[in-house]
Design an enzyme around this catalytic site. Structure first.
Site, PDB file in Angstrom:
ATOM      1  N   VAL A  61      53.298  12.000  69.930  1.00 41.23           N
ATOM      2  CA  VAL A  61      52.130  12.459  70.671  1.00 41.23           C
ATOM      3  C   VAL A  61      50.820  12.264  69.915  1.00 41.23           C
ATOM      4  O   VAL A  61      49.749  12.367  70.507  1.00 41.23           O
ATOM      5  CB  VAL A  61      52.308  13.953  71.039  1.00 41.23           C
ATOM      6  CG1 VAL A  61      52.070  14.852  69.837  1.00 41.23           C
ATOM      7  CG2 VAL A  61      51.413  14.355  72.200  1.00 41.23           C
ATOM      8  N   TYR A  62      50.866  11.969  68.637  1.00 40.15           N
ATOM      9  CA  TYR A  62      49.625  11.799  67.875  1.00 40.15           C
ATOM     10  C   TYR A  62      48.859  10.580  68.375  1.00 40.15           C
ATOM     11  O   TYR A  62      49.336   9.439  68.278  1.00 40.15           O
ATOM     12  CB  TYR A  62      49.914  11.636  66.379  1.00 40.15           C
ATOM     13  CG  TYR A  62      50.434  12.875  65.691  1.00 40.15           C
ATOM     14  CD1 TYR A  62      50.342  14.135  66.277  1.00 40.15           C
ATOM     15  CD2 TYR A  62      51.030  12.785  64.438  1.00 40.15           C
ATOM     16  CE1 TYR A  62      50.829  15.264  65.630  1.00 40.15           C
ATOM     17  CE2 TYR A  62      51.517  13.909  63.784  1.00 40.15           C
ATOM     18  CZ  TYR A  62      51.412  15.147  64.390  1.00 40.15           C
ATOM     19  OH  TYR A  62      51.908  16.261  63.747  1.00 40.15           O
ATOM     20  N   SER A  63      47.675  10.836  68.903  1.00 37.10           N
ATOM     21  CA  SER A  63      46.801   9.775  69.435  1.00 37.10           C
ATOM     22  C   SER A  63      47.561   8.843  70.365  1.00 37.10           C
ATOM     23  O   SER A  63      47.442   7.620  70.298  1.00 37.10           O
ATOM     24  CB  SER A  63      46.149   8.982  68.292  1.00 37.10           C
ATOM     25  OG  SER A  63      45.319   9.824  67.519  1.00 37.10           O
ATOM     26  N   ASP A  64      48.369   9.461  71.222  1.00 35.59           N
ATOM     27  CA  ASP A  64      49.088   8.713  72.263  1.00 35.59           C
ATOM     28  C   ASP A  64      49.950   7.594  71.688  1.00 35.59           C
ATOM     29  O   ASP A  64      50.031   6.502  72.234  1.00 35.59           O
ATOM     30  CB  ASP A  64      48.075   8.134  73.261  1.00 35.59           C
ATOM     31  CG  ASP A  64      48.737   7.606  74.521  1.00 35.59           C
ATOM     32  OD1 ASP A  64      49.815   8.105  74.889  1.00 35.59           O
ATOM     33  OD2 ASP A  64      48.171   6.672  75.135  1.00 35.59           O
ATOM     34  N   GLY A  65      50.580   7.868  70.560  1.00 33.71           N
ATOM     35  CA  GLY A  65      51.481   6.888  69.956  1.00 33.71           C
ATOM     36  C   GLY A  65      50.841   5.936  68.988  1.00 33.71           C
ATOM     37  O   GLY A  65      51.542   5.207  68.272  1.00 33.71           O
TER      38      GLY A  65
END
Length: 339
Positions: A61-65
């Site tokens: 989930v960090y920065s949308d992958g």
């Protein structure tokens, strides 16, 4: 030299410092406007490797992958896959609609493959559940994680940020069914938040679980004057919720950290990190990297060995070894300013 320890009861060696990669990613994707883009992120990863850090933590989930993508490409360019320990997490929402988040069997099987594609590897060393999923039976989650391990897509599994009774339940259910057991707990531990000392840390010590705390510097609050602000503190909505109800007490702790650091001529961050590292149950605190060159150099003006004079004599020998680790981390922070 960097020290390495086993992660929990596994045979896998990890550095006593883990580089947290939530700071790396495309800021327009995800919830963190303060993240560093790929060009800015790569020198941090390279410096970490040069300092002996082999342990890297990220999440789908960090920065949308894009955090996983940046980390994967950097590690491919700077080292060999077998030399590093890659940890990622699953739970957060990756797409709208049903089955786009959580810890169902469907979500886990979908997201492990997506994470492996982004990281550019055929396996991760530690696959962690980012939070507890109240909408999915824990049995479904644990069996799916067991199958991920048996398929060779993850070497070990870990958990993060839940109640101690939930973690104890998960360990017991896995044992009952003969499923793969959690080997680590990534929980929230720092000088401003010590609730984990009440139940979770004793549980982990009793069960041989490796503790890898997130935010050991309290999202930077322990590294600066109370009234100072940063781009992150201004835009980090989740971070604001962590401290809103304890501001008066937290201020006193921050001021005490500042007093100790000033007395010894070292950076506040080094004092806060030493406190976490000195806990016997802690395997490796997860430390992020985003500071400016000016602040990085300021944090490295003096040897951090002196900070360990704060620790009782009975723990002095172990503390001296930890002092070497903290010096390496300080060196990493200093050299980041050279990029």
């Amino acid at each position: 030299m960097m020290d390495y320890v086993k992660l929990g009861r596994t045979g896998m060696d990890v550095s006593r410092i883990c580089l947290g990669c939530m700071s790396f990613g495309i800021s327009g994707r995800g919830n963190h406007a303060w993240t560093l883009n790929e060009e800015e992120s790569r020198p941090f990863i390279k410096r970490a490797l040069e300092a002996g850090i082999n342990f890297f933590d990220t999440a789908n989930v960090y920065s949308d992958g894009t955090s996983e993508e940046i980390l994967g490409r950097a590690l491919k360019d700077f080292t060999r896959r077998e030399e590093v320990v890659i940890a990622t997490k699953v739970h957060g929402r990756m797409r709208p609609g049903p089955n786009g988040a959580g810890l169902s069997r469907r979500a886990i099987m979908t997201e492990i493959d997506a994470s492996l594609r982004r990281l550019g590897t055929d396996h991760v060393d530690l696959y962690q559940i980012h939070r507890w999923d109240y909408r999915t039976p824990i049995e479904e989650t644990l069996e799916a994680l067991h199958d991920v391990v048996k398929a060779g897509k993850a070497r070990h599994i870990g958990a993060s940020s839940m109640h101690a009774w939930q973690f104890a339940q998960a360990l017991a259910i896995a044992e009952r069914h003969g499923w793969t057991r959690f080997v680590s707990m990534q929980d929230y531990v720092n000088l401003l938040y010590r609730e984990e000392e009440r139940e979770m840390l004793p549980l982990c010590a009793a069960e041989g679980i490796g503790v890898i705390p997130w935010s050991p510097l309290a999202r930077g609050r322990l590294t600066r004057a109370w009234d100072d602000i940063s781009a992150r503190s201004e835009t980090d909505e989740f971070g604001k919720t962590l401290y809103a109800k304890s501001a008066d007490a937290d201020r006193k702790v921050v001021e005490q950290v500042a007093e100790i650091a000033a007395k010894r001529g070292i950076a506040r961050a080094q004092v806060a990190l030493a406190w976490v590292l000195a806990k016997p149950v802690v395997t490796a605190p997860i430390v992020g990297a985003t500071k400016s060159p000016t602040r990085l150099r300021a944090s490295c003006r003096s040897s951090v060995e002196r900070q360990f004079n704060e620790i009782p004599q009975a723990r002095r020998q172990r503390s001296q070894r930890l002092g070497n680790l903290a010096r390496l981390m300080a060196d990493l922070w200093c050299r980041r300013g050279e990029r």
